[in-house]
Design an enzyme around this catalytic site. Sequence first.
Site, PDB file in Angstrom:
ATOM      1  N   ASP A  55      -6.818  -8.472  -2.308  1.00  0.00           N
ATOM      2  CA  ASP A  55      -6.529  -7.041  -2.400  1.00  0.00           C
ATOM      3  C   ASP A  55      -5.374  -6.735  -3.347  1.00  0.00           C
ATOM      4  O   ASP A  55      -4.546  -7.595  -3.654  1.00  0.00           O
ATOM      5  CB  ASP A  55      -6.158  -6.485  -1.016  1.00  0.00           C
ATOM      6  CG  ASP A  55      -7.342  -6.356  -0.091  1.00  0.00           C
ATOM      7  OD1 ASP A  55      -8.424  -6.866  -0.439  1.00  0.00           O
ATOM      8  OD2 ASP A  55      -7.185  -5.765   0.996  1.00  0.00           O
ATOM      9  N   ASP A  56      -5.329  -5.473  -3.755  1.00  0.00           N
ATOM     10  CA  ASP A  56      -4.182  -4.826  -4.435  1.00  0.00           C
ATOM     11  C   ASP A  56      -4.055  -5.154  -5.912  1.00  0.00           C
ATOM     12  O   ASP A  56      -3.222  -4.570  -6.594  1.00  0.00           O
ATOM     13  CB  ASP A  56      -2.849  -5.151  -3.753  1.00  0.00           C
ATOM     14  CG  ASP A  56      -2.741  -4.589  -2.352  1.00  0.00           C
ATOM     15  OD1 ASP A  56      -3.636  -3.799  -1.976  1.00  0.00           O
ATOM     16  OD2 ASP A  56      -1.794  -4.955  -1.638  1.00  0.00           O
TER      17      ASP A  56
ATOM     18  N   HIS B 118     -10.378  -0.396  -3.731  1.00  0.00           N
ATOM     19  CA  HIS B 118      -9.266  -0.363  -2.773  1.00  0.00           C
ATOM     20  C   HIS B 118      -8.442   0.914  -2.931  1.00  0.00           C
ATOM     21  O   HIS B 118      -7.264   0.937  -2.588  1.00  0.00           O
ATOM     22  CB  HIS B 118      -8.392  -1.603  -2.960  1.00  0.00           C
ATOM     23  CG  HIS B 118      -7.551  -1.948  -1.759  1.00  0.00           C
ATOM     24  ND1 HIS B 118      -8.014  -1.860  -0.459  1.00  0.00           N
ATOM     25  CD2 HIS B 118      -6.262  -2.384  -1.657  1.00  0.00           C
ATOM     26  CE1 HIS B 118      -7.056  -2.236   0.379  1.00  0.00           C
ATOM     27  NE2 HIS B 118      -5.984  -2.538  -0.319  1.00  0.00           N
TER      28      HIS B 118
ATOM     29  N   HIS C 209      -3.437   3.693  -2.719  1.00  0.00           N
ATOM     30  CA  HIS C 209      -3.198   2.847  -1.544  1.00  0.00           C
ATOM     31  C   HIS C 209      -2.582   3.667  -0.402  1.00  0.00           C
ATOM     32  O   HIS C 209      -1.713   3.193   0.329  1.00  0.00           O
ATOM     33  CB  HIS C 209      -2.296   1.662  -1.895  1.00  0.00           C
ATOM     34  CG  HIS C 209      -2.452   0.486  -0.957  1.00  0.00           C
ATOM     35  ND1 HIS C 209      -1.869   0.444   0.290  1.00  0.00           N
ATOM     36  CD2 HIS C 209      -3.115  -0.689  -1.088  1.00  0.00           C
ATOM     37  CE1 HIS C 209      -2.163  -0.700   0.881  1.00  0.00           C
ATOM     38  NE2 HIS C 209      -2.930  -1.404   0.065  1.00  0.00           N
TER      39      HIS C 209
ATOM     40  N   HIS D 111      -3.918 -11.459  -0.923  1.00  0.00           N
ATOM     41  CA  HIS D 111      -3.495 -10.505  -1.950  1.00  0.00           C
ATOM     42  C   HIS D 111      -3.146 -11.264  -3.228  1.00  0.00           C
ATOM     43  O   HIS D 111      -2.258 -12.124  -3.199  1.00  0.00           O
ATOM     44  CB  HIS D 111      -2.289  -9.694  -1.472  1.00  0.00           C
ATOM     45  CG  HIS D 111      -2.562  -8.858  -0.257  1.00  0.00           C
ATOM     46  ND1 HIS D 111      -2.601  -9.397   1.014  1.00  0.00           N
ATOM     47  CD2 HIS D 111      -2.837  -7.528  -0.129  1.00  0.00           C
ATOM     48  CE1 HIS D 111      -2.879  -8.431   1.882  1.00  0.00           C
ATOM     49  NE2 HIS D 111      -3.022  -7.291   1.220  1.00  0.00           N
TER      50      HIS D 111
END
Length: 575
Positions: free
Chosen positions: A373-374, A423, A427, A514
């Site tokens: 993620d991210d 995603h 955020h 991540h």
Amino acid sequence: MFRMIQASRMFLCRTMGYHPERSPICLITLSNDSAERFCEFDMPQKNGEDYRMPFAIGRKCSLFAIWIIIMGLVTGCAPLPGSPKGPQTPTNQVSRYPSDAGHQKTDALSLLLVPDLEAVTQSDEHRHIFIRHFAVTSLPEISRAQSEFVTAATAAFTAENKQAPGQEAIPGVELNIRSHLTAVSSKVVGIRINTFSSSLSDSGTQYRTQWFGPRDSAVRGSEDLFGTDDDWTEFKEFVIQAASADSRVAIGNILDLDDEWLDSVNFDFEGNALIEFDDNVLGPGSTGPLVVTVNAARVAPLLSTFGVLAREASTTPSPRVQLDTSQQADPQQEDGVPTPDAGEGSPEPPEEQSSPPRNINCAKTKCVALTFDDGPGPGTGKLLDMLKAAQAPSTFFVTGPNAKLRPKFLKRMAAEGHEIGNHTWSHRSLTALPAPTIQREIDRTNAVIAQAVDHPATLLRPPYGARNSITDRLARTPVILWDVDTLDWKHRNTAKVIDSAVNQSSPGSIVLMHDIHSSTIAAVPKVLEGLRAKGYTFVTVSELLGPVGLKAGESYTRALRPTTSPGNKVAKTLR
């Protein structure tokens, strides 16, 4: 007398065709106190008390006050006290949302304009904290000022919203800090910071713009954009005049305009000044963004030498190729992304064509899906090298700004058989947002993904795993959660990431990591080695859940263990 003045004011506003909530003269609100002061002489005290006119004169004064209102309306709604002198056209503006130019500034200039700029991403999934700020090698003051701001804001947030160890995230509590590049030249850099903070008692967004010169030892603020104290005062008067025309602005608040409220002044591409006010500063109904525009013709004569440079860097931004500092841009930079050595991984996709579709049935095979993620982050190229060497297809849930900054990494992911998921853009915890904002968060990121790989994401992972029936419906794709959380964002410990991923996984698991953390990337080779030694096959999320058919608007945490039973179904989230 007070009620008579107020009633007359509203009646006359409507009769003369002025909007009673938008015309400045119609917005003046008199308290009983201020109505009395209408008819109070400024005379010496008598026996220690203010001397006031007799009642008969007071009655005449009330009629005189009404006459003043009538004259104000007839003459076109005269400006409020404190309005700047000079021509009143072109007019200033107030908008609920920024104009197109302002909105483009809100989205920021391309980070590629500053070759040695790095977008630093931090997160705390437990406390619902997400931060994206900047570091610039050639201007260390930017790195220091951004870091200090983030540290102070995070400390204040955690002090206000204390959580016991192991306590679940407090519903509705969130901190989201995002930096945007708003002006760039060889002499000036402007960085605008949005800070959304939500607690049990309050929530809202604060705005600040940090300005930097080529050799500054300190960050500059809004007042440094203007030449003299008088110039700053006149600018504030223009702001007051423009803001007073908005029905959500409390006139008493704007007349007492505090310098601290003007800590986010930017310029659009036409040279107009854009002033963003923090939520609820100008009144309980002014939840923002509330943006005041002061016309370029009025702003230009008031600017300092630095302010002129800042305005030029906003209206005609130019790359910082030749820095005014003694340092030059790192030659190992390519399109704003560090060009890695062989050991750091390359963003370029391989020359060969994409891998052909694989025929893997995870209902019968021991599968695990690694997800990241991210990102993509600075080290994602190195991670892709590792996954390619191990022939381990994975799924990357990317945020919009990072995908926009590093599109070559997305191209490489697609070419090497990985899956790209959405995603969101900022955020933010989607369950705290209205439906139109949720849709925009998803759509903006999909647009960036499609620009890089010719199609939008086919999966969505909501930040923090925060979802409900509304977010699921708006996703228009399957919603993917996880059953193995390595907590890599929390401990930043390579050994712990390896232990969690290898020992907590079971057939059908979706593992959360991540790719913005170097400690996580360092763990991946041992994670791959350990899981493969246990007989796992690495697959994308769609390959893992595909045998029974993924459905848009449904959420999934994992697949069930492989079985030969024809009735097997995918496990859906119980959250």
